[in-house]
Enzyme design. Structure first.
Site, short mmCIF file in Angstrom:
data_model
loop_
_atom_site.label_atom_id
_atom_site.label_comp_id
_atom_site.label_asym_id
_atom_site.label_seq_id
_atom_site.Cartn_x
_atom_site.Cartn_y
_atom_site.Cartn_z
N LYS A 266 2.45 -30.14 77.42
CA LYS A 266 2.58 -29.48 76.53
C LYS A 266 2.75 -29.43 74.91
O LYS A 266 1.74 -30.78 73.90
CB LYS A 266 2.26 -27.94 76.40
CG LYS A 266 2.40 -27.21 74.98
CD LYS A 266 0.30 -27.21 75.21
CE LYS A 266 0.42 -26.64 73.80
NZ LYS A 266 -0.69 -26.28 73.69
N LYS B 108 3.82 -26.76 64.63
CA LYS B 108 5.16 -26.22 64.33
C LYS B 108 5.99 -27.19 66.21
O LYS B 108 7.13 -26.72 66.15
CB LYS B 108 4.79 -24.69 65.26
CG LYS B 108 5.35 -23.53 65.88
CD LYS B 108 4.98 -22.83 66.34
CE LYS B 108 3.09 -22.32 66.76
NZ LYS B 108 4.16 -22.35 68.84
N LYS C 129 -9.30 -25.40 60.44
CA LYS C 129 -10.24 -25.85 61.33
C LYS C 129 -11.60 -25.29 61.20
O LYS C 129 -11.22 -23.61 61.02
CB LYS C 129 -10.02 -26.26 62.82
CG LYS C 129 -9.60 -24.94 63.63
CD LYS C 129 -8.98 -26.20 64.47
CE LYS C 129 -10.63 -26.87 65.28
NZ LYS C 129 -10.22 -27.06 66.85
N CYS D 95 -0.38 -24.42 66.40
CA CYS D 95 0.71 -25.33 67.24
C CYS D 95 1.00 -27.21 66.51
O CYS D 95 2.22 -27.17 67.06
CB CYS D 95 -1.10 -25.91 67.57
SG CYS D 95 -1.55 -24.51 69.17
#
Length: 468
Positions: free
Chosen positions: A214, A273, A331, A270
């Site tokens: 990930k 961090k 976004k 995301c």
């Protein structure tokens, strides 16, 4: 199957809704009673296209329920998804307190075999910590029900999360090789069977590799964005159109087109961090991830680019200037303001004395909340932000328009009306929505990101003959 989702944030709510849509019996648990009340009353705590309809449909059938009862949450699900926040700690590492609190709650109350799924983005080794936390609680109770902790990272794009979950390109599951791990693997395979009808998308690996995957994925995507943004800055200097470059390199199948659009920086919950957490993991092993440091540095600089361009055009003192800003969310198709480039632009302009009229199709309420926090100690500065209910309203008497978020609603405005509303027909396009030559032909002074601005504004030069 009976599923418990721990955490009703972005990941938890999408996961729960999509699993309920496939016929599973889903209980979504959260300690935030206010959020649970919102969900039980038919509301939604976040904006994600298509999500509200799925939640409404499955809430009505009873396949999706919401509760703040910790005991009920553990009793319900044979599979327990931990989908809580992992905010950055002071040193940049992922704070696992919510993950481990969820694990301890499960350990305190479980009476039969459970599969505990780490859906939150967590550092390598977190599954082991979750296992230890549960085992400690079982030891205190003197209980020995079996369990297995697996890693099942999410790969959901905000604004397209439902589609990403329902039609995944891969489903990564990390399991150990113990009998409990094999039992967990069988249950996860059954759970995801409806998403594998056309071909098997399951990628099985060990738990640590799944956790690492990930972070590696997000680091790669962030690197591509910053790479193109850095090239775009150079493209402006050498009179090159970065969009033509993007098409040229993207046509190489080894590179592809995804995440190669130049702009005013990435944001969200995301990438910033996760890059910090990955760097901190490396630091704990005395490693310095130099590329990721550069990725962050480029992105931090890119968020200030629009502000720098505006200062180049209007000078350092903006106290007599008023600007319009279209787009506040980080976004399109979300109201997420976390790490949004718009927040950097607003501060850059406001610190120089400007006033600003802002508009976003979805994020206005969240923007008010976040900006109230950003400028909590500067109420006189906050007062210079005007929230508008229509994009054209934001343009009235503005010296220029800055576009920060690439909402579809901004792609084809009535340019004649835009020109009439602005004091001067100047657009700073932070997402390269428009073609430079077309904008110049329409009578605009146009500044994109890496779009040959020397050429695009050649007919509109400053007092010393410099092209802006």
């Amino acid at each position: 199957m009976k599923i418990t989702i721990i955490g009703t944030g972005y990941v938890g709510l999408v996961t729960g809704a999509c699993l309920a849509e496939q016929g599973n019996d889903v209980l979504c648990f959260d300690i935030d009673e206010h959020k649970i009340d919102i969900l039980n009353s038919g509301g939604m705590p976040l904006h994600e296209p298509g999500l509200a309809e799925i939640v409404d449909r499955n809430r009505a059938t009873g396949r999706m329920v919401f509760s703040s009862d910790a005991g009920a949450s553990v009793a319900h699900g044979d599979i327990q998804f931990i989908a809580v926040g992992t905010p950055p700690d002071e040193d940049g590492s992922a704070d696992l307190k919510y993950v481990l609190a969820a694990a301890r709650n499960i350990g305190k109350r479980m009476t039969g075999f459970k599969v505990i799924v780490n859906k939150s983005t967590v550092p390598v080794g977190t599954a082991e910590k979750v296992h230890e936390a549960i085992q400690e609680q079982l030891a205190i109770r003197g209980s020995r029900p079996g369990f297995s902790v697996v890693s099942n990272p999410e790969f959901l794009k905000e604004g397209a999360a439902v589609e990403d979950f329902m039609r995944p390109d891969r489903i990564i599951v990390g399991c150990d090789q113990t009998p409990e791990g094999m039992r967990a693997r069988d249950m996860m395979k059954m759970l995801y069977a409806p998403f594998n009808r056309n071909h098997d998308r399951m990628l099985w690996m060990d738990v640590r590799s799944a956790e690492f995957t990930k972070y590696a994925a997000n680091a790669m995507l962030a690197t591509r964005i910053s790479f193109m943004n850095e090239l775009a800055v150079l493209a402006d200097k050498v009179n090159v159109d970065i969009e033509e470059v993007r098409r040229g390199i993207g046509s190489d199948p080894r590179i592809g087109y995804s995440f190669l659009y130049a702009g005013c920086g990435y944001g969200g919950s995301c990438f910033p961090k996760d890059l910090q957490a990955l760097k901190q993991t490396a630091n704990s092993y005395d490693l310095d991830l130099q590329i990721l440091r550069a990725v962050e540095a480029v992105n931090d600089s890119q968020k200030h680019l629009l502000g720098r361009r505006i200062v180049e055009r209007f000078g350092g003192d903006l106290s007599s200037r008023h600007f319009a800003v279209w787009g506040l969310a980080f976004k399109p198709d979300t109201d997420d303001m976390r790490e949004a480039p718009s927040r950097v632009l607003l501060r850059d302009l406001l610190q120089r004395g400007a006033s600003i009229a802002v508009y976003d199709p979805v994020a206005m309420a969240e923007a008010r909340r976040v900006l109230d926090i950003d400028f909590a100690d500067e109420p006189e500065v906050l007062a210079r932000i005007h929230f508008c209910s229509h994009p054209m309203e934001a343009l009235q008497n503005a010296d220029a328009l800055a576009i920060v978020t690439e909402w579809k609603a901004f792609r084809s405005p009535d340019f004649e009306t835009v020109k009439r509303q602005l004091k001067e027909p100047i657009i700073f396009d932070g997402r390269n929505l428009f073609e430079p030559d077309a904008m110049v032909n329409a009578g605009f002074e146009y500044v994109g990101i890496g779009r040959s601005r020397q050429t695009a504004s050649a007919s509109l030069r400053g007092p010393r003959g410099h092209a802006y």
